[in-house]
Structure formats: structure tokens, C-alpha cells
Scaffold this motif. Structure first.
Motif, PDB file in Angstrom:
ATOM      1  N   ALA A 294       2.047   2.301  -8.599  1.00  0.00           N
ATOM      2  CA  ALA A 294       1.735   2.130 -10.023  1.00  0.00           C
ATOM      3  C   ALA A 294       0.930   3.298 -10.573  1.00  0.00           C
ATOM      4  CB  ALA A 294       0.960   0.830 -10.230  1.00  0.00           C
ATOM      5  N   ASN A 295       0.747   4.351  -9.748  1.00  0.00           N
ATOM      6  CA  ASN A 295       0.028   5.567 -10.139  1.00  0.00           C
ATOM      7  C   ASN A 295      -1.438   5.301 -10.486  1.00  0.00           C
ATOM      8  OD1 ASN A 295       2.355   7.217  -9.930  1.00  0.00           O
ATOM      9  ND2 ASN A 295       3.015   6.540 -11.955  1.00  0.00           N
ATOM     10  N   THR A 296      -2.010   4.237  -9.946  1.00  0.00           N
ATOM     11  CA  THR A 296      -3.421   3.965 -10.194  1.00  0.00           C
ATOM     12  C   THR A 296      -4.308   4.459  -9.065  1.00  0.00           C
ATOM     13  OG1 THR A 296      -3.129   1.751  -9.269  1.00  0.00           O
ATOM     14  CG2 THR A 296      -2.961   1.970 -11.657  1.00  0.00           C
ATOM     15  N   ALA A 297      -3.757   4.661  -7.888  1.00  0.00           N
ATOM     16  CA  ALA A 297      -4.530   5.168  -6.748  1.00  0.00           C
ATOM     17  C   ALA A 297      -3.769   6.303  -6.089  1.00  0.00           C
ATOM     18  CB  ALA A 297      -4.807   4.056  -5.737  1.00  0.00           C
ATOM     19  N   SER A 298      -4.494   7.343  -5.687  1.00  0.00           N
ATOM     20  CA  SER A 298      -3.858   8.494  -5.056  1.00  0.00           C
ATOM     21  C   SER A 298      -3.634   8.292  -3.567  1.00  0.00           C
ATOM     22  CB  SER A 298      -4.733   9.739  -5.266  1.00  0.00           C
ATOM     23  OG  SER A 298      -6.043   9.517  -4.754  1.00  0.00           O
ATOM     24  N   GLY A 299      -4.263   7.270  -3.002  1.00  0.00           N
ATOM     25  CA  GLY A 299      -4.111   7.000  -1.577  1.00  0.00           C
ATOM     26  C   GLY A 299      -4.972   5.819  -1.192  1.00  0.00           C
ATOM     27  N   PRO A 300      -4.830   5.326   0.026  1.00  0.00           N
ATOM     28  CA  PRO A 300      -5.635   4.174   0.453  1.00  0.00           C
ATOM     29  C   PRO A 300      -7.130   4.449   0.445  1.00  0.00           C
ATOM     30  CG  PRO A 300      -4.463   5.153   2.319  1.00  0.00           C
ATOM     31  CD  PRO A 300      -3.905   5.775   1.082  1.00  0.00           C
ATOM     32  N   SER A 301      -7.529   5.714   0.543  1.00  0.00           N
ATOM     33  CA  SER A 301      -8.958   6.041   0.532  1.00  0.00           C
ATOM     34  C   SER A 301      -9.581   5.827  -0.846  1.00  0.00           C
ATOM     35  CB  SER A 301      -9.167   7.487   0.972  1.00  0.00           C
ATOM     36  OG  SER A 301      -8.499   8.375   0.091  1.00  0.00           O
ATOM     37  N   ALA A 302      -8.753   5.699  -1.889  1.00  0.00           N
ATOM     38  CA  ALA A 302      -9.262   5.484  -3.245  1.00  0.00           C
ATOM     39  C   ALA A 302      -9.357   4.007  -3.598  1.00  0.00           C
ATOM     40  CB  ALA A 302      -8.364   6.198  -4.261  1.00  0.00           C
ATOM     41  N   VAL A 303      -9.105   3.122  -2.634  1.00  0.00           N
ATOM     42  CA  VAL A 303      -9.069   1.682  -2.879  1.00  0.00           C
ATOM     43  C   VAL A 303     -10.339   1.033  -2.331  1.00  0.00           C
ATOM     44  CG1 VAL A 303      -7.817  -0.471  -2.427  1.00  0.00           C
ATOM     45  CG2 VAL A 303      -6.555   1.655  -2.831  1.00  0.00           C
ATOM     46  N   ASN A 304     -10.928   0.127  -3.116  1.00  0.00           N
ATOM     47  CA  ASN A 304     -12.067  -0.677  -2.679  1.00  0.00           C
ATOM     48  C   ASN A 304     -11.583  -2.098  -2.408  1.00  0.00           C
ATOM     49  OD1 ASN A 304     -13.812   1.534  -3.328  1.00  0.00           O
ATOM     50  ND2 ASN A 304     -13.761   0.892  -5.467  1.00  0.00           N
ATOM     51  N   LEU A 305     -12.130  -2.726  -1.365  1.00  0.00           N
ATOM     52  CA  LEU A 305     -11.690  -4.056  -0.956  1.00  0.00           C
ATOM     53  C   LEU A 305     -12.900  -4.969  -0.808  1.00  0.00           C
ATOM     54  CD1 LEU A 305      -9.549  -6.060   0.088  1.00  0.00           C
ATOM     55  CD2 LEU A 305      -9.806  -5.019   2.359  1.00  0.00           C
ATOM     56  N   LEU A 306     -12.843  -6.140  -1.480  1.00  0.00           N
ATOM     57  CA  LEU A 306     -13.920  -7.121  -1.430  1.00  0.00           C
ATOM     58  C   LEU A 306     -13.453  -8.337  -0.632  1.00  0.00           C
ATOM     59  CD1 LEU A 306     -16.809  -7.729  -2.599  1.00  0.00           C
ATOM     60  CD2 LEU A 306     -15.643  -9.009  -4.409  1.00  0.00           C
ATOM     61  N   LEU A 307     -14.236  -8.700   0.409  1.00  0.00           N
ATOM     62  CA  LEU A 307     -13.847  -9.781   1.318  1.00  0.00           C
ATOM     63  C   LEU A 307     -15.032 -10.697   1.601  1.00  0.00           C
ATOM     64  CD1 LEU A 307     -11.981  -7.702   4.058  1.00  0.00           C
ATOM     65  CD2 LEU A 307     -10.887  -9.139   2.342  1.00  0.00           C
ATOM     66  N   ARG A 308     -14.726 -11.918   2.064  1.00  0.00           N
ATOM     67  CA  ARG A 308     -15.733 -12.807   2.612  1.00  0.00           C
ATOM     68  C   ARG A 308     -16.022 -12.432   4.071  1.00  0.00           C
ATOM     69  NH1 ARG A 308     -18.735 -16.934   0.083  1.00  0.00           N
ATOM     70  NH2 ARG A 308     -18.815 -17.807   2.191  1.00  0.00           N
ATOM     71  N   PRO A 309     -17.238 -12.672   4.574  1.00  0.00           N
ATOM     72  CA  PRO A 309     -17.525 -12.381   5.984  1.00  0.00           C
ATOM     73  C   PRO A 309     -16.632 -13.165   6.942  1.00  0.00           C
ATOM     74  CG  PRO A 309     -19.558 -12.750   4.765  1.00  0.00           C
ATOM     75  CD  PRO A 309     -18.444 -13.102   3.845  1.00  0.00           C
ATOM     76  N   GLU A 310     -16.157 -14.339   6.535  1.00  0.00           N
ATOM     77  CA  GLU A 310     -15.291 -15.128   7.397  1.00  0.00           C
ATOM     78  C   GLU A 310     -13.977 -14.412   7.693  1.00  0.00           C
ATOM     79  OE1 GLU A 310     -17.879 -18.021   5.070  1.00  0.00           O
ATOM     80  OE2 GLU A 310     -16.792 -16.166   4.700  1.00  0.00           O
ATOM     81  N   VAL A 311     -13.509 -13.611   6.717  1.00  0.00           N
ATOM     82  CA  VAL A 311     -12.279 -12.849   6.946  1.00  0.00           C
ATOM     83  C   VAL A 311     -12.508 -11.785   8.011  1.00  0.00           C
ATOM     84  CG1 VAL A 311     -10.552 -11.356   5.860  1.00  0.00           C
ATOM     85  CG2 VAL A 311     -11.503 -13.291   4.590  1.00  0.00           C
ATOM     86  N   PHE A 312     -13.662 -11.140   7.947  1.00  0.00           N
ATOM     87  CA  PHE A 312     -14.019 -10.170   8.999  1.00  0.00           C
ATOM     88  C   PHE A 312     -14.020 -10.840  10.371  1.00  0.00           C
ATOM     89  CE2 PHE A 312     -17.899  -9.217  11.500  1.00  0.00           C
ATOM     90  CZ  PHE A 312     -17.459  -8.059  12.129  1.00  0.00           C
ATOM     91  N   ASP A 313     -14.564 -12.063  10.436  1.00  0.00           N
ATOM     92  CA  ASP A 313     -14.637 -12.785  11.703  1.00  0.00           C
ATOM     93  C   ASP A 313     -13.242 -13.033  12.272  1.00  0.00           C
ATOM     94  OD1 ASP A 313     -15.908 -14.222  13.809  1.00  0.00           O
ATOM     95  OD2 ASP A 313     -15.405 -16.088  12.801  1.00  0.00           O
ATOM     96  N   GLY A 314     -12.291 -13.319  11.389  1.00  0.00           N
ATOM     97  CA  GLY A 314     -10.936 -13.602  11.857  1.00  0.00           C
ATOM     98  C   GLY A 314     -10.131 -12.366  12.204  1.00  0.00           C
ATOM     99  N   MET A 315     -10.561 -11.187  11.703  1.00  0.00           N
ATOM    100  CA  MET A 315      -9.791  -9.967  11.929  1.00  0.00           C
ATOM    101  C   MET A 315     -10.337  -9.109  13.066  1.00  0.00           C
ATOM    102  SD  MET A 315      -9.009  -8.653   8.034  1.00  0.00           S
ATOM    103  CE  MET A 315      -8.056  -7.251   8.622  1.00  0.00           C
ATOM    104  N   ASP A 316     -11.492  -9.460  13.599  1.00  0.00           N
ATOM    105  CA  ASP A 316     -12.130  -8.561  14.556  1.00  0.00           C
ATOM    106  C   ASP A 316     -11.752  -8.837  16.011  1.00  0.00           C
ATOM    107  OD1 ASP A 316     -13.754  -6.288  14.838  1.00  0.00           O
ATOM    108  OD2 ASP A 316     -15.457  -7.513  15.474  1.00  0.00           O
TER     109      ASP A 316
END
Length: 416
Positions: A294-316
Motif C-alpha cells: 500500500a506504499n505506506t511502509a518502505s520495509g518491515p523495519s518501518a513497522v511498529n507492532l503492539l502486543l500483549r505480554p501473553e502473546v510473547f509468552d506463546g511465541m517464545d
């Protein structure tokens, strides 16, 4: 005195002398010679005067540029000397304000009306070196107050732009249509026809007022002394910050709250994508790719992600057969990963499901705007706690939230 002013005065004296000599009907040789000398001097002074004006004009421009930035520096310097303790004592005992505190309060009163004593936002910042003075006889030594636990701010980390508004409303026009390129189909053919340049306004209104109330007992006022100021400042600042942060993401848009990002997704035009699966790097990577297409970000490094700590627990947990986890892959590619318990509702359902928010800043335009009107208005209730001698303070601040372009945000639902 300026050089140009000195030259102007000298030219005036020469003109006066020449006028006196010109009225003589039969001037002598000395008088004729003097007229010639004065005439030559006047022409020389005229050239010097023009040169002085040019030089002083450059000096005025430099001084003007310095004055444009000096006001902000002086304001910040005064804010660093502002004493909230004086405000508390003025409200409690009627003590007169003095120094930088009195000057800033008067300046804020001139800018806008306040029911109580206005306190600048900068004065709520934590300062170093403000502890109880040593060397005072005291049978019990009171240590600095231990602060309450507040959730850290995540809005600014997600690219939210905080704007201080003086008075009135503010809006951001966002372009929705404009120039369209097109090729001529033949040597004499026309290019693409003109397209209307259209915009949509994203207003912010001072309709939402946040209040923080606190009671200070007479014992606390007498026991804590100057150290109470720093504790009160930190407590009020953290409480306002925490609730502002929550409202930016979860504000209901009713009961006095601004409309936050998650409840207002459809209003702001934010895309909501259902994951309905366990949290994985692939799901967040797909959302980042949608930003890039959509031409809003030049790459994944330009993206910010907001998560709950529980998601971190499930992904680690480590991926089967590998020495890395889904979380390792995520933080290695996504620009900034922010965890919050204040900006996203707690997981619910069976299996437990949460949400996630992705934002990006495009061409310097922030994904979220939060406007705050004026300073913090501190008011004391002189009646409710008069019998016990307690000090009841209410701090009021007005704010609103808006999103300029919904395509700079995306919400993921059903993140298990």
C-alpha cells in the motif's frame, strides 16, 4: 548608540551649518572653503550611512532569529524552576506565589481562563536533586516517597504524535485524490484528463476532559515537606500518562472518553484482519507486506507492532528442530515491538484470543494524533475536607485523538 544613528546626527549638523552659510549674501573665502569641506563630508557620511544600514540589517536579522528561539528556551528554563509545592500551599493556606512560579502562572492566566491555579505540563516532569534538605534536626528521618506502579506509555513508541493546542479546534486536511499520470496514445493524442484534488478533514475538538483527583492529609503536608512536591508531581504525571495512553487505544468515544484506535477502527477506516490462529511470525509478516504494497511502509523495519505480554509468552517456545523461536524471528525483522497491558484488552475466550496493532509513519505523517489543550488546571475543593484540614486537588486536562490516514494502521484480531 548605533553607527547609523551617529551618522544621521552628524548629517543633520552638517545640513544646519550649510543652511547658515547659504544665507550669507557675500561669503568670504574661508566661508566658501568651509562650504566645500562640509559638502564633501556630507557626501562621505551619506555613503557611510547606507553601509551602516546594510550591516545593521544583517545584525537585526540574526538577533531576530535568536529571539524566535529564545522564548522557548526561556519558557523551558522557567518551567524547570516551577514549584508545585507553592501551588499546593497557595491552595491550602493562601500563601502568595513568588519567583518563576508566580511569573508562569500569570503568563498562563493571560493566555486563557482557569478556575484554579494553572500548572504547565513541563512542571510535572520529574526533576533531579529535589530531596529533603539535610542537616535539619528530626527525630525521624522521612525517606523519599516510593511511587505507585503505573503502566509505561506505549502510544509514543507506536508513533503517536502529541500536539499541544492553545485554544479552539484543530484539524488536519488529508489528500484523498489528485494528479493521475497518463500517456498520450498517439502523436497528437491527449494525455489523461485532469483529476480533482480532494481532501478530507480530520478534526480534533476539546470535548474530552480527563480529571485526576488526590487527597493530601495534613500529616503528609507537615511530614514530607519539600519532598512531597516531587512525589505529587510524579504521581499526577504518571496517572495522567497512564489514562491518556489507555484512552488513545481503548477510549470508548462515550461517557466523556475520546474514541480510541480499537473501538474506532471502522470510523477511522482502519483495516481489521482476522488471524484466528496461534500467534506466529508469518501472520505479522503478512500484515507488514500489506503495508508495503500500500506504499505506506518502505520495509518491515518501518513497522511498529503492539502486543500483549501473553502473546510473547506463546511465541517464545523454540520451533521444533530449530534453535530459534517465532519471537526471535519477529523481533529480528519488525522495526519495533512494544508490549502493553494498558493499551490492549486482556485475552478472552476459549482458546484465549487477543488483538495486535501495527502502525507505520509515512512521509513524516504520524499514524495517530493526540491533541492536548493548554496546561494542567489544578483546582482545590475548599469545602469537602475542611474539617480534617486535608488538601483535595483536582488536575484537569483536555485531549482528543484522531487518525489522519487509516491505511497507516492495521488491527489483527483472533491472535491466540
Amino acid at each position: 548608540m548605533l553607527t547609523s544613528k551617529k551618522l544621521e546626527l552628524r548629517r543633520s549638523e552638517i545640513r544646519q551649518s550649510l543652511a547658515e552659510l547659504a544665507n550669507i549674501e557675500t561669503p568670504s573665502e574661508d566661508e566658501v572653503r568651509k562650504m566645500g569641506q562640509l559638502d564633501s563630508e556630507y557626501r562621505a557620511k551619506e555613503s557611510q550611512f547606507r553601509a551602516a544600514l546594510v550591516a545593521e540589517d544583517e545584525e537585526r536579522k540574526e538577533a531576530g532569529a535568536e529571539l524566535e528561539t529564545r522564548s522557548e528556551a526561556e519558557w523551558a528554563n522557567m518551567a524547570s524552576q516551577f514549584e508545585v509545592r507553592q501551588v499546593a500551599l497557595a491552595l491550602d493556606e493562601g500563601r502568595k506565589l513568588d519567583g518563576a512560579t508566580a511569573e508562569m502562572v500569570q503568563e498562563l492566566r493571560n493566555a486563557g481562563g482557569f478556575q484554579g491555579i494553572p500548572v504547565p505540563l513541563e512542571a510535572l516532569e520529574t526533576r533531579a536533586g529535589e530531596t529533603i534538605a539535610g542537616g535539619v534536626p528530626d527525630p525521624m528521618r522521612t525517606m523519599p516517597t516510593i511511587d505507585r506502579i503505573f503502566a509505561g506509555s506505549s502510544a509514543t513508541q507506536m508513533g503517536c504524535r502529541m500536539i499541544n493546542v492553545g485554544v479552539g479546534e484543530i484539524e488536519y486536511p488529508v489528500a484523498t485524490g489528485g494528479a493521475q499520470p497518463g500517456w498520450a496514445g498517439s502523436e497528437t493524442g491527449d494525455v489523461a484528463g485532469p483529476q480533482a484534488y480532494t481532501t478530507v478533514d480530520r478534526p480534533m475538538k476539546p470535548d474530552n476532559t480527563l480529571g485526576v483527583q488526590m487527597k493530601i492529609t495534613r500529616k503528609a503536608l507537615k511530614q514530607a515537606g519539600a519532598g512531597l512536591e516531587q512525589a505529587v508531581r510524579r504521581d499526577m504525571s504518571a496517572a495522567i500518562q497512564q489514562e491518556t495512553d489507555r484512552a488513545i487505544f481503548l477510549g470508548s468515544g462515550s461517557s466523556g472518553e475520546p474514541l480510541g484506535i480499537f473501538p474506532g477502527a471502522s470510523t477511522y477506516g482502519i483495516t481489521e484482519t482476522a488471524v484466528d490462529a496461534a500467534a506466529s511470525y508469518a501472520a505479522f509478516r503478512a500484515a507488514a507486506v500489506r503495508f508495503m504494497t500500500a506504499n505506506t511502509a518502505s520495509g518491515p523495519s518501518a513497522v511498529n507492532l503492539l502486543l500483549r505480554p501473553e502473546v510473547f509468552d506463546g511465541m517464545d517456545d523454540l520451533i521444533s528442530g530449530l534453535a530459534i523461536s517465532e519471537w526471535d524471528r519477529l523481533i529480528a525483522k519488525i522495526g519495533k515491538v512494544v508490549m502493553t497491558t494498558n493499551g490492549i484488552a486482556a485475552p478472552s475466550g476459549d482458546p484465549l484470543e487477543s488483538k495486535a496493532l501495527l502502525t507505520t509513519t509515512t512521509n513524516g505523517v504520524a499514524p495517530i494524533f493526540c491533541g492536548m489543550w493548554g496546561a494542567v488546571d489544578v483546582i482545590r475543593d475548599p469545602f469537602s475536607d475542611a474539617k480534617s484540614g486535608q488538601l483535595r486537588l483536582t488536575a484537569l486536562t483536555t485531549l482528543d485523538v484522531t487518525v489522519a490516514r487509516g491505511v497507516q494502521l492495521e488491527i489483527l484480531t483472533g491472535v491466540q
